[in-house]
Design a protein around this motif. Structure first.
Motif, PDB file in Angstrom:
ATOM      1  N   MET A  81       0.838  -1.200   0.000  1.00 32.28           N
ATOM      2  CA  MET A  81       0.000   0.000   0.000  1.00 32.28           C
ATOM      3  C   MET A  81       0.877   1.255   0.000  1.00 32.28           C
ATOM      4  N   LEU A  82       0.505   2.225  -0.816  1.00 30.10           N
ATOM      5  CA  LEU A  82       1.220   3.495  -0.894  1.00 30.10           C
ATOM      6  C   LEU A  82       0.437   4.553  -0.129  1.00 30.10           C
ATOM      7  N   LYS A  83       1.156   5.455   0.518  1.00 29.62           N
ATOM      8  CA  LYS A  83       0.505   6.554   1.242  1.00 29.62           C
ATOM      9  C   LYS A  83       1.003   7.889   0.709  1.00 29.62           C
ATOM     10  N   LEU A  84       0.081   8.834   0.646  1.00 28.47           N
ATOM     11  CA  LEU A  84       0.387  10.178   0.173  1.00 28.47           C
ATOM     12  C   LEU A  84      -0.410  11.162   1.014  1.00 28.47           C
ATOM     13  N   VAL A  85       0.228  12.237   1.439  1.00 27.87           N
ATOM     14  CA  VAL A  85      -0.467  13.250   2.232  1.00 27.87           C
ATOM     15  C   VAL A  85      -0.637  14.510   1.391  1.00 27.87           C
ATOM     16  N   LEU A  86      -1.881  14.969   1.280  1.00 27.07           N
ATOM     17  CA  LEU A  86      -2.206  16.223   0.607  1.00 27.07           C
ATOM     18  C   LEU A  86      -2.540  17.257   1.679  1.00 27.07           C
ATOM     19  N   LEU A  87      -2.086  18.476   1.473  1.00 28.88           N
ATOM     20  CA  LEU A  87      -2.337  19.535   2.453  1.00 28.88           C
ATOM     21  C   LEU A  87      -2.560  20.862   1.746  1.00 28.88           C
ATOM     22  N   ARG A  88      -3.728  21.422   1.949  1.00 31.48           N
ATOM     23  CA  ARG A  88      -3.963  22.794   1.486  1.00 31.48           C
ATOM     24  C   ARG A  88      -3.284  23.748   2.466  1.00 31.48           C
ATOM     25  N   HIS A  89      -2.674  24.787   1.936  1.00 25.28           N
ATOM     26  CA  HIS A  89      -1.964  25.748   2.782  1.00 25.28           C
ATOM     27  C   HIS A  89      -2.867  26.292   3.898  1.00 25.28           C
ATOM     28  N   GLY A  90      -2.244  26.844   4.941  1.00 23.03           N
ATOM     29  CA  GLY A  90      -3.005  27.498   5.998  1.00 23.03           C
ATOM     30  C   GLY A  90      -3.647  28.786   5.501  1.00 23.03           C
TER      31      GLY A  90
END
Length: 229
Positions: A1-10
């Motif tokens: 399984m691959l993991k990726l984190v997406l984050l919109r800026h503050g």
């Protein structure tokens, strides 16, 4: 399984002022700094680590990534910046207050400009200081790549080559990656990963400063996704 984190800026200063931002290089607000640091604390607490970070050429996204990595003691990892992860270019709407724009053009039209994948906001011309061809950070872009306005479908078209040629390759090479970008560049990416229809992506809302974890199979099909809060 691959993991990726997406984050919109503050939260940015123009998020706070309820203004269209686009490619305008607006800084984080005080609340935005807190959100970014909190995201880093959450990721560290949950045991996440990263080998590489990807972000745009805009300071609100770059600084968010840096605050996150600082909280995780990971400021040393490589990062790659690309204009392809920039926010959607909102043309002549950039800098305008959203409520005032609704009062002038009507809520239905503004909603189309914001969320309809095929609707273009009013364009700038090449003499407008908002035109990115006047900004040295975009001096390597071709005339075709420099937008006068941009709809969400066009945002997807520029985001996807960076996803397929750069981010996917890093993840395939077993690098743990975080993508810190913007509401519409992430929306375009999520539409592609999740195979969302135009109607579905119109309804998609991505909160500021909240890590969004994607678990993917070897073919990059989504297994599940969830927020860390």
């Amino acid at each position: 399984m691959l993991k990726l984190v997406l984050l919109r800026h503050g939260q940015s200063e123009w998020n706070l002022e309820n203004r269209f931002t686009g490619w305008t290089d607006v800084d984080l607000s005080e609340e935005g700094v807190k959100q970014a640091k909190h995201a880093g604390e959450l990721l560290k607490k949950e045991g996440y680590s990263f080998d590489i970070g990807f972000t745009s050429l805009l300071k609100r996204s770059i600084k968010t990534l840096h605050y996150v990595l600082e909280e995780m003691d990971l400021l040393w990892i490589p990062e790659e910046k690309s204009w392809r992860l920039n926010e959607r270019f909102y043309g002549a709407l950039q800098g305008l207050n959203k409520e005032e724009t609704i009062a002038k053009y009507g809520a239905e039209q503004v909603h189309k400009w914001r969320r309809d994948p095929h609707e273009h906001p009013p364009a700038v011309d090449r003499k407008d200081p908002r035109f990115p061809g006047n900004d040295p950070r975009y001096k390597g872009l071709t005339e075709r790549e420099l937008p006068l306005t941009e709809n969400l479908s066009e945002t997807m078209e520029r985001v996807l080559p960076f996803w397929t040629e750069t981010i996917m390759q890093a993840v395939r090479n077993h690098k743990k990656a975080i993508i810190c970008a913007h509401g519409n560049s992430l929306r375009a990416l999520i539409q592609y990963i999740d195979h969302l229809t135009d109607e579905e992506v119109t309804m998609l809302d991505i909160p500021l400063g909240i890590p969004w974890v994607y678990e993917l199979d070897e073919d990059f099909n989504r297994i599940r996704h969830y927020y860390l809060e």
